[in-house]
Design a protein around this motif. Structure first.
Motif, PDB file in Angstrom:
ATOM      1  N   GLY A   1       0.784  -1.228   0.000  1.00  0.00           N
ATOM      2  CA  GLY A   1       0.000   0.000   0.000  1.00  0.00           C
ATOM      3  C   GLY A   1       0.814   1.274   0.000  1.00  0.00           C
ATOM      4  N   LEU A   2       2.134   1.151   0.028  1.00  0.00           N
ATOM      5  CA  LEU A   2       3.025   2.309   0.000  1.00  0.00           C
ATOM      6  C   LEU A   2       3.507   2.554  -1.425  1.00  0.00           C
ATOM      7  CD1 LEU A   2       5.271   1.372   3.061  1.00  0.00           C
ATOM      8  CD2 LEU A   2       3.354   2.985   3.054  1.00  0.00           C
ATOM      9  N   THR A   3       3.712   3.810  -1.764  1.00  0.00           N
ATOM     10  CA  THR A   3       4.306   4.157  -3.046  1.00  0.00           C
ATOM     11  C   THR A   3       5.693   4.729  -2.783  1.00  0.00           C
ATOM     12  OG1 THR A   3       2.148   4.636  -4.048  1.00  0.00           O
ATOM     13  CG2 THR A   3       4.094   5.542  -5.138  1.00  0.00           C
ATOM     14  N   LEU A   4       6.717   4.025  -3.251  1.00  0.00           N
ATOM     15  CA  LEU A   4       8.104   4.434  -3.053  1.00  0.00           C
ATOM     16  C   LEU A   4       8.653   5.039  -4.333  1.00  0.00           C
ATOM     17  CD1 LEU A   4       9.397   1.152  -1.334  1.00  0.00           C
ATOM     18  CD2 LEU A   4       8.371   3.156  -0.230  1.00  0.00           C
ATOM     19  N   LYS A   5       9.458   6.090  -4.203  1.00  0.00           N
ATOM     20  CA  LYS A   5      10.067   6.690  -5.400  1.00  0.00           C
ATOM     21  C   LYS A   5      11.100   5.750  -6.011  1.00  0.00           C
ATOM     22  CE  LYS A   5      13.531   9.353  -2.776  1.00  0.00           C
ATOM     23  NZ  LYS A   5      14.072  10.699  -2.496  1.00  0.00           N
ATOM     24  N   ASN A   6      11.679   4.898  -5.188  1.00  0.00           N
ATOM     25  CA  ASN A   6      12.538   3.820  -5.667  1.00  0.00           C
ATOM     26  C   ASN A   6      12.543   2.734  -4.595  1.00  0.00           C
ATOM     27  OD1 ASN A   6      15.159   3.825  -3.977  1.00  0.00           O
ATOM     28  ND2 ASN A   6      15.037   5.976  -4.585  1.00  0.00           N
ATOM     29  N   PRO A   7      12.912   1.501  -4.938  1.00  0.00           N
ATOM     30  CA  PRO A   7      12.761   0.401  -3.987  1.00  0.00           C
ATOM     31  C   PRO A   7      13.993   0.114  -3.146  1.00  0.00           C
ATOM     32  CG  PRO A   7      13.294  -0.488  -6.134  1.00  0.00           C
ATOM     33  CD  PRO A   7      13.256   1.013  -6.293  1.00  0.00           C
ATOM     34  N   ILE A   8      14.836   1.122  -2.919  1.00  0.00           N
ATOM     35  CA  ILE A   8      16.070   0.926  -2.155  1.00  0.00           C
ATOM     36  C   ILE A   8      15.988   1.748  -0.875  1.00  0.00           C
ATOM     37  CG2 ILE A   8      18.584   1.002  -2.194  1.00  0.00           C
ATOM     38  CD1 ILE A   8      18.368   1.174  -5.270  1.00  0.00           C
ATOM     39  N   GLY A   9      15.978   1.072   0.268  1.00  0.00           N
ATOM     40  CA  GLY A   9      15.837   1.762   1.543  1.00  0.00           C
ATOM     41  C   GLY A   9      17.077   1.657   2.410  1.00  0.00           C
ATOM     42  N   MET A  10      17.150   2.544   3.395  1.00  0.00           N
ATOM     43  CA  MET A  10      18.159   2.430   4.438  1.00  0.00           C
ATOM     44  C   MET A  10      17.605   1.521   5.517  1.00  0.00           C
ATOM     45  SD  MET A  10      21.110   3.059   5.825  1.00  0.00           S
ATOM     46  CE  MET A  10      21.946   4.591   5.332  1.00  0.00           C
ATOM     47  N   ALA A  11      18.372   0.485   5.857  1.00  0.00           N
ATOM     48  CA  ALA A  11      17.915  -0.489   6.838  1.00  0.00           C
ATOM     49  C   ALA A  11      17.956   0.082   8.252  1.00  0.00           C
ATOM     50  CB  ALA A  11      18.775  -1.743   6.759  1.00  0.00           C
ATOM     51  N   ALA A  12      17.201  -0.558   9.140  1.00  0.00           N
ATOM     52  CA  ALA A  12      17.251  -0.198  10.552  1.00  0.00           C
ATOM     53  C   ALA A  12      18.655  -0.443  11.091  1.00  0.00           C
ATOM     54  CB  ALA A  12      16.248  -1.032  11.334  1.00  0.00           C
ATOM     55  N   GLY A  13      19.004   0.319  12.123  1.00  0.00           N
ATOM     56  CA  GLY A  13      20.328   0.204  12.731  1.00  0.00           C
ATOM     57  C   GLY A  13      21.216   1.376  12.426  1.00  0.00           C
TER      58      GLY A  13
ATOM     59  N   GLY B   1      18.622  10.132  -1.519  1.00  0.00           N
ATOM     60  CA  GLY B   1      18.265   9.271  -2.640  1.00  0.00           C
ATOM     61  C   GLY B   1      17.663   7.930  -2.281  1.00  0.00           C
ATOM     62  N   PHE B   2      17.546   7.632  -0.983  1.00  0.00           N
ATOM     63  CA  PHE B   2      16.885   6.389  -0.603  1.00  0.00           C
ATOM     64  C   PHE B   2      15.387   6.511  -0.848  1.00  0.00           C
ATOM     65  CE2 PHE B   2      20.813   6.062   1.852  1.00  0.00           C
ATOM     66  CZ  PHE B   2      21.146   4.723   1.650  1.00  0.00           C
ATOM     67  N   GLY B   3      14.774   5.410  -1.257  1.00  0.00           N
ATOM     68  CA  GLY B   3      13.338   5.418  -1.487  1.00  0.00           C
ATOM     69  C   GLY B   3      12.551   5.395  -0.200  1.00  0.00           C
ATOM     70  N   PHE B   4      13.180   4.922   0.866  1.00  0.00           N
ATOM     71  CA  PHE B   4      12.564   4.907   2.188  1.00  0.00           C
ATOM     72  C   PHE B   4      13.657   4.714   3.228  1.00  0.00           C
ATOM     73  CE2 PHE B   4      12.687   0.645   0.546  1.00  0.00           C
ATOM     74  CZ  PHE B   4      12.787  -0.241   1.601  1.00  0.00           C
ATOM     75  N   ALA B   5      13.352   5.063   4.458  1.00  0.00           N
ATOM     76  CA  ALA B   5      14.315   4.931   5.551  1.00  0.00           C
ATOM     77  C   ALA B   5      13.610   4.302   6.742  1.00  0.00           C
ATOM     78  CB  ALA B   5      14.880   6.294   5.933  1.00  0.00           C
TER      79      ALA B   5
END
Length: 371
Positions: free
Chosen positions: A61-73, A88-92
């Motif tokens: 249900g989320l729309t990401l600008k790109n599918p590369i995120g910063m992982a937790a930690g 430039g990450f698509g999500f954090a």
């Protein structure tokens, strides 16, 4: 005292341009703090070019600008999620966050394995607690940023499940998604929540708390790679019976075969980075075969270049996350991965990056595929 001194240093232009080589000569935790502060101060420039339209990704249900995120930690306390999205990450994904602030395990607790591009950590959910992160997310979250909140339990908690429920209840109204992290090896007893009845209780109560929130936020479950076939079957049996939105595979491994002979091989904690890639990607594919094509999976563990990112999608990921490899490759690695993925999409004449997903699940699941 040390970190306030670091903050003053970061105001100097020379230190704002601190090289990756220089950071690698510092204590890992000090280098990490320097990096967070540098991002806060704008020393890492926002991305100038917009992502190509074929990078846009729909997941849970989320729309990401790109599918590369910063992982937790990386951003444990929600200090720089907006900036990470600007870079430039698509999500954090921020966290892991526990109800009460805690120091984590005794230092030293973070070790580089440079010859293998790996990292061992036994941090122990060190964080400032729910309240500090909630305040930042409530008052500073910018429009256009996709921010997930990774929730955990305090080490000395009498009821781990209650801590997760509290995290879901608090952050559901302000997060774009939530991650229930039961796969860290650094909190004694935490991974026990991955088993049958314990997992059923955890997800039942956490998802009930989500249902009571003012908005329906997606909830992901983050799993360990150190699961055997029977354990994976048991987990899938539970998650198919509840309203879970997706999986994150995987956390760090307790295994050391990938770094045999290295200096820090005997240090306790979870191994991440490049040595984890093949192992975690096999687990991802094995879980994809079990849950089918409809459940979203975020693949994390050892992504270190465009080839490994593309392989993670081929194994069944709908989106991916980075962290440990950035220690050795720097933030420019994100641009290199994007460029390589864009080239692959164009080369194969695909309409969207999502068409890279699940192109070789069986190969990865059976161990025939590797990089």
């Amino acid at each position: 005292m040390v970190f306030s001194h670091i903050s003053r240093l970061l105001s100097q232009p020379m230190v704002q341009n601190l090289s990756r080589e220089a950071l690698l000569k510092l204590d890992p935790e000090i280098a990490h703090r320097l990096t967070i502060n540098a991002i806060k101060l704008g020393a890492v420039a926002p991305e100038e070019l917009a992502d190509p339209s074929f990078f846009e990704t729909e997941i849970a249900g989320l729309t990401l600008k790109n599918p590369i995120g910063m992982a937790a930690g990386f951003d444990k306390n929600a200090e720089v999620p907006n900036q990470l999205c600007d870079i430039g990450f698509g999500f954090a994904e921020v966290g892991t966050l526990t109800p009460r602030a805690q120091e984590g395990n005794a230092k030293p607790r973070l070790f580089r394995v440079p010859e293998k591009q790996g990292v061992i950590n036994r941090m122990g959910f060190n964080n400032e607690g729910h309240a500090a992160a909630y305040d930042r997310l409530t008052n500073k979250k910018q429009v256009g940023s996709t921010i997930g909140v990774n929730v955990g339990a305090n080490k000395d908690s009498s009821d781990f499940v209650a801590d997760y429920v509290e995290g879901v209840r608090l952050f559901a109204p302000v997060a774009d998604y939530l991650t229930v992290n039961i796969s860290s090896p650094n909190t004694p007893g935490l991974r026990d929540l991955q088993s049958g009845e314990a997992l059923k209780r955890l997800l039942g109560e956490a998802l009930h708390a989500r249902a009571q929130a003012s908005v329906r936020v997606p909830v992901f479950l983050k799993l360990a790679p150190d699961l055997d076939e029977k354990q994976m079957d048991e987990i899938v049996g539970v998650i198919k019976s509840v309203d879970l939105d997706g999986l994150i595979i995987s956390n760090t491994t307790l295994g050391r075969e990938q770094i045999a002979g290295s200096e820090h091989v005997d240090e306790a904690g979870g191994l991440s980075g490049k040595p984890l890639f093949n192992f975690s990607t096999q687990r991802l594919a094995q879980m994809r075969m079990r849950v089918g094509n409809d459940m979203p999976i975020i693949g994390v563990g050892g992504v270190h270049n465009a080839k490994s990112a593309i392989a993670k999608f081929a194994a069944g990921a709908n989106a991916i996350q980075l962290y440990s490899a950035l220690v050795f490759g720097g933030m420019e690695m994100l641009r290199d991965i994007k460029d390589g993925m864009a080239q692959k999409v164009r080369q194969d004449r695909l309409k969207n990056v999502s068409e890279l997903t699940s192109t070789d699940v069986e190969g990865w699941a059976t161990g025939k595929a590797h990089i």
